[in-house]
Design a protein around this motif. Structure first.
Motif, mmCIF file in Angstrom:
data_model
loop_
_atom_site.group_PDB
_atom_site.id
_atom_site.type_symbol
_atom_site.label_atom_id
_atom_site.label_comp_id
_atom_site.label_asym_id
_atom_site.label_seq_id
_atom_site.Cartn_x
_atom_site.Cartn_y
_atom_site.Cartn_z
ATOM 1 N N MET A 74 -3.242 26.808 -4.691
ATOM 2 C CA MET A 74 -3.517 25.433 -5.115
ATOM 3 C C MET A 74 -3.974 25.390 -6.571
ATOM 4 O O MET A 74 -3.467 24.595 -7.379
ATOM 5 N N CYS A 75 -4.929 26.234 -6.917
ATOM 6 C CA CYS A 75 -5.469 26.235 -8.279
ATOM 7 C C CYS A 75 -4.413 26.623 -9.306
ATOM 8 O O CYS A 75 -4.328 26.021 -10.388
ATOM 9 N N CYS A 76 -3.579 27.612 -8.978
ATOM 10 C CA CYS A 76 -2.550 28.074 -9.910
ATOM 11 C C CYS A 76 -1.445 27.033 -10.081
ATOM 12 O O CYS A 76 -0.988 26.767 -11.194
ATOM 13 N N HIS A 116 3.122 40.607 -3.742
ATOM 14 C CA HIS A 116 3.617 40.092 -2.460
ATOM 15 C C HIS A 116 2.875 40.678 -1.263
ATOM 16 O O HIS A 116 2.901 40.108 -0.170
ATOM 17 N N ARG A 117 2.190 41.774 -1.477
ATOM 18 C CA ARG A 117 1.420 42.391 -0.397
ATOM 19 C C ARG A 117 0.356 41.435 0.151
ATOM 20 O O ARG A 117 -0.017 41.520 1.323
ATOM 21 N N HIS A 141 -0.221 35.535 -3.900
ATOM 22 C CA HIS A 141 -0.862 36.032 -5.115
ATOM 23 C C HIS A 141 -0.446 35.134 -6.286
ATOM 24 O O HIS A 141 0.659 34.570 -6.281
ATOM 25 N N PRO A 142 -1.295 34.971 -7.312
ATOM 26 C CA PRO A 142 -0.934 34.138 -8.466
ATOM 27 C C PRO A 142 0.400 34.509 -9.115
ATOM 28 O O PRO A 142 1.117 33.627 -9.604
ATOM 29 N N ILE A 143 0.751 35.790 -9.128
ATOM 30 C CA ILE A 143 2.044 36.187 -9.705
ATOM 31 C C ILE A 143 3.187 35.563 -8.915
ATOM 32 O O ILE A 143 4.139 35.007 -9.485
ATOM 33 N N GLU A 144 3.104 35.626 -7.589
ATOM 34 C CA GLU A 144 4.137 35.038 -6.742
ATOM 35 C C GLU A 144 4.145 33.520 -6.875
ATOM 36 O O GLU A 144 5.221 32.895 -6.934
ATOM 37 N N THR A 145 2.975 32.921 -6.956
ATOM 38 C CA THR A 145 2.878 31.473 -7.132
ATOM 39 C C THR A 145 3.547 31.050 -8.435
ATOM 40 O O THR A 145 4.321 30.089 -8.473
ATOM 41 N N VAL A 148 7.874 28.276 -11.649
ATOM 42 C CA VAL A 148 8.820 28.217 -12.771
ATOM 43 C C VAL A 148 10.026 27.358 -12.408
ATOM 44 O O VAL A 148 10.537 26.593 -13.232
ATOM 45 N N TYR A 149 10.464 27.470 -11.147
ATOM 46 C CA TYR A 149 11.628 26.700 -10.702
ATOM 47 C C TYR A 149 11.394 25.201 -10.894
ATOM 48 O O TYR A 149 12.271 24.485 -11.420
#
Length: 266
Positions: free
Chosen positions: A70-72, A135-136, A153-157, A162-163
């Motif tokens: 949510m925050c990201c 992704h873990r 995780h923020p990276i996955e978010t 980006v899409y």
């Protein structure tokens, strides 16, 4: 900052998004969890995909990382707002500017496009480095509940967000179309992580079984990891050979429990 200056500011956009997300998350995902795991836990046992219920530590993990999501995502929403405010996006606000037909088609395009984006993003997230470092977080959940839908995780978010920024920049789209697409994705994500299979057994004999994701389909992915990457549709898995070959058999076993329970009761 005065109240007038706050309205329409990036901070206001960010806080509004977080509030809306939190309300949707706890009302829909939390509501589904409460109904199936608390209020009517015994009523729907024969609908469970995995007979065992998840531990409370797993539930806390799901909620904690969903709040991180949510925050990201709030920052991506602010970015989209700023791009639009400065004339760099294709968002428009008059429904008739592009017609009602395009309003509907753009929502469908958003969902289908994101499904494609997610499939390849998901494949990338299962490469060694990204799986171990990002992704873990989502795959710590081996027996998901609706609360796990946004536990990323923020990276996955960021990869997913980006899409939507690109879509708003490149495609003429009304906020109503984005809202409709977002609601569909939100609800379908909850269904995928439900932990219960409510489709009837005969659904596996229909054409839609080869197209739509189900709770069983995604549950297999959480347990076996290297298969069933599809999000809303599963045709990419079929095209790329990543669909689990035992899916139909697993679906039939899960849905057969209801028939067996009914016969036993009789």
């Amino acid at each position: 900052m005065t109240s007038g200056a706050l309205l329409g500011s990036p901070l206001y956009v960010y806080l509004t998004y977080c509030l809306e997300f939190g309300l949707r998350y706890f009302a829909l995902a939390g509501g589904a969890y409460w109904l199936l795991h608390v209020a009517f836990r015994g009523r729907f046992l024969t609908y469970r995909i995995q007979e065992k219920f998840p531990e409370s530590t797993e539930i806390r993990h799901e909620i904690r990382w969903s709040m991180s999501n949510m925050c990201c995502t709030g920052f991506s929403t602010v970015l989209t707002y700023e791009l639009t405010h400065n004339g760099y996006s294709n968002l428009y606000y008059g429904v008739l500017d592009h017609g009602v037909l395009w309003l509907a088609l753009s929502a469908v395009l958003c969902v289908v496009g994101y499904d494609t984006w997610l499939y390849w993003e998901h494949r990338l997230l299962h490469t060694d480095w990204l799986f171990q470092h990002a992704h873990r977080v989502h795959h710590r959940v081996g027996n998901p509940t609706p609360l796990a839908t946004f536990a990323h995780h923020p990276i996955e978010t960021l990869m997913g967000n980006v899409y939507f920024v690109l879509f708003a920049v490149l495609v003429p789209v009304h906020p109503l179309a984005l809202a409709a697409a977002g609601l569909y994705m939100f609800l379908f994500g909850i269904v995928g992580h439900l932990g219960y299979e409510f489709y009837p057994r005969w659904f596996s004999r229909t054409v839609l079984f080869k197209i739509l994701n189900t709770a069983t389909y995604h549950n297999i992915h959480h347990r076996q990891v290297r298969c069933n990457y599809g999000a809303y549709f599963i045709f990419w898995d079929h095209w790329m050979g990543t669909a689990n070959p035992s899916y139909e058999e697993t679906f039939d076993v899960v849905t057969a429990r209801r028939s067996d329970a009914t016969l036993t009761a009789l």
